[in-house]
Enzyme design. Structure first.
Site, short mmCIF file in Angstrom:
data_model
loop_
_atom_site.label_atom_id
_atom_site.label_comp_id
_atom_site.label_asym_id
_atom_site.label_seq_id
_atom_site.Cartn_x
_atom_site.Cartn_y
_atom_site.Cartn_z
N HIS A 1 0.84 -1.21 0.00
CA HIS A 1 0.00 0.00 0.00
C HIS A 1 0.87 1.26 0.00
CE1 HIS A 1 -3.26 2.77 1.24
NE2 HIS A 1 -2.31 3.31 1.98
N GLU A 2 1.91 1.26 0.84
CA GLU A 2 2.79 2.43 0.89
C GLU A 2 3.53 2.60 -0.44
OE1 GLU A 2 2.17 4.45 3.10
OE2 GLU A 2 1.15 3.11 4.50
N HIS B 1 1.56 4.58 -2.78
CA HIS B 1 1.73 6.04 -2.64
C HIS B 1 2.99 6.51 -3.35
CE1 HIS B 1 -1.66 6.67 -0.09
NE2 HIS B 1 -1.20 5.96 0.93
ZN LIG Z 1 -2.13 5.27 2.60
#
Ligand SMILES: [Zn+2]
Length: 230
Positions: A101-102, A105
């Protein structure tokens, strides 16, 4: 007369608080469940993150450990992908899910994903808004200065906008993460489902935060309206 002893709009604050508490309890319990599920690939969160960044052709982001629990984040200013201990060095489905998930980003940053840039642009105004809105609003109530009430509401709206633009950023990072984990084989089909549960629970905390801010905004509007009728 504005009385602290009986302000029914407090209910709006309480509902917002309960929503946030429920969402944070849920993400903690879901993370705990999938922290105990070891991934078949045996990759740690940090290894998974480095692989994904490599696959995406990103070479200027460093993956670093950070203290705390669920403190994982990507900082676009110094291109740092910070993973908490339970993610960085663990080989669980939850750890790999959060790490991916990171990375989502970091990829948003590398590809100039519009909502991420929008969010970064709103941050300073949103910070000023959430700090100054209530003091200004309160002064407006006490001294019956209508423009201060309006200014307080406008400033708080920026804090709500920030929460709103956070949603597409978070959901998009998670969907990128799950796609990459599945297609690369870092997680199997069932493991991707587990990671999805963790990331969905995490996304719901942002939905709860938005709902709480909207309720607070509503409270300010009701209080300002009440002042008008006095
Ligand atoms: Zn996030």
């Amino acid at each position: 007369m504005y009385g602290y002893y009986f302000d029914p709009t407090y209910f709006l604050l309480v509902i917002g608080m309960l929503l946030s508490l429920a969402a944070s309890a849920r993400v903690k319990s879901t993370f705990a469940i999938y922290s105990r599920v070891r991934s078949a690939s045996g990759l740690t969160g940090a290894e998974a993150a480095r692989r994904i960044l490599h696959m995406a052709g990103i070479t200027d982001v460093t993956v670093v450990p950070i203290s705390g629990s669920l403190t994982d984040h990507y900082d676009p200013r110094n291109k740092r992908l910070a993973l908490s201990q339970d993610v960085y060095e663990r080989t669980s489905v939850a750890a790999i899910g959060v790490a991916a998930h990171e990375c989502g980003h970091a990829i948003q940053d590398a590809t100039n994903y519009v909502p991420l840039n929008l969010r970064s642009a709103i941050v300073p105004v949103a910070n000023i808004g959430s700090t100054l809105s209530w003091p200004l609003f309160l002064a407006g109530l006490i001294f019956s200065i209508r423009p201060l009430l309006t200014l307080g509401i406008i400033l708080f709206t920026f804090a709500v906008l920030f929460q709103l633009v956070t949603l597409p950023v978070e959901f998009n990072a998670s969907s990128r993460a799950l796609k990459m984990l599945g297609s690369s084989g870092m997680l199997g089909t069932d493991e991707v489902k587990g990671a999805k549960k963790v990331l969905t629970a995490a996304a719901l905390t942002y939905v709860a935060a938005l709902a709480a801010s909207i309720l607070q905004l509503l409270r300010l509007i009701i209080l300002a309206g009440g002042r008008d009728r006095d």
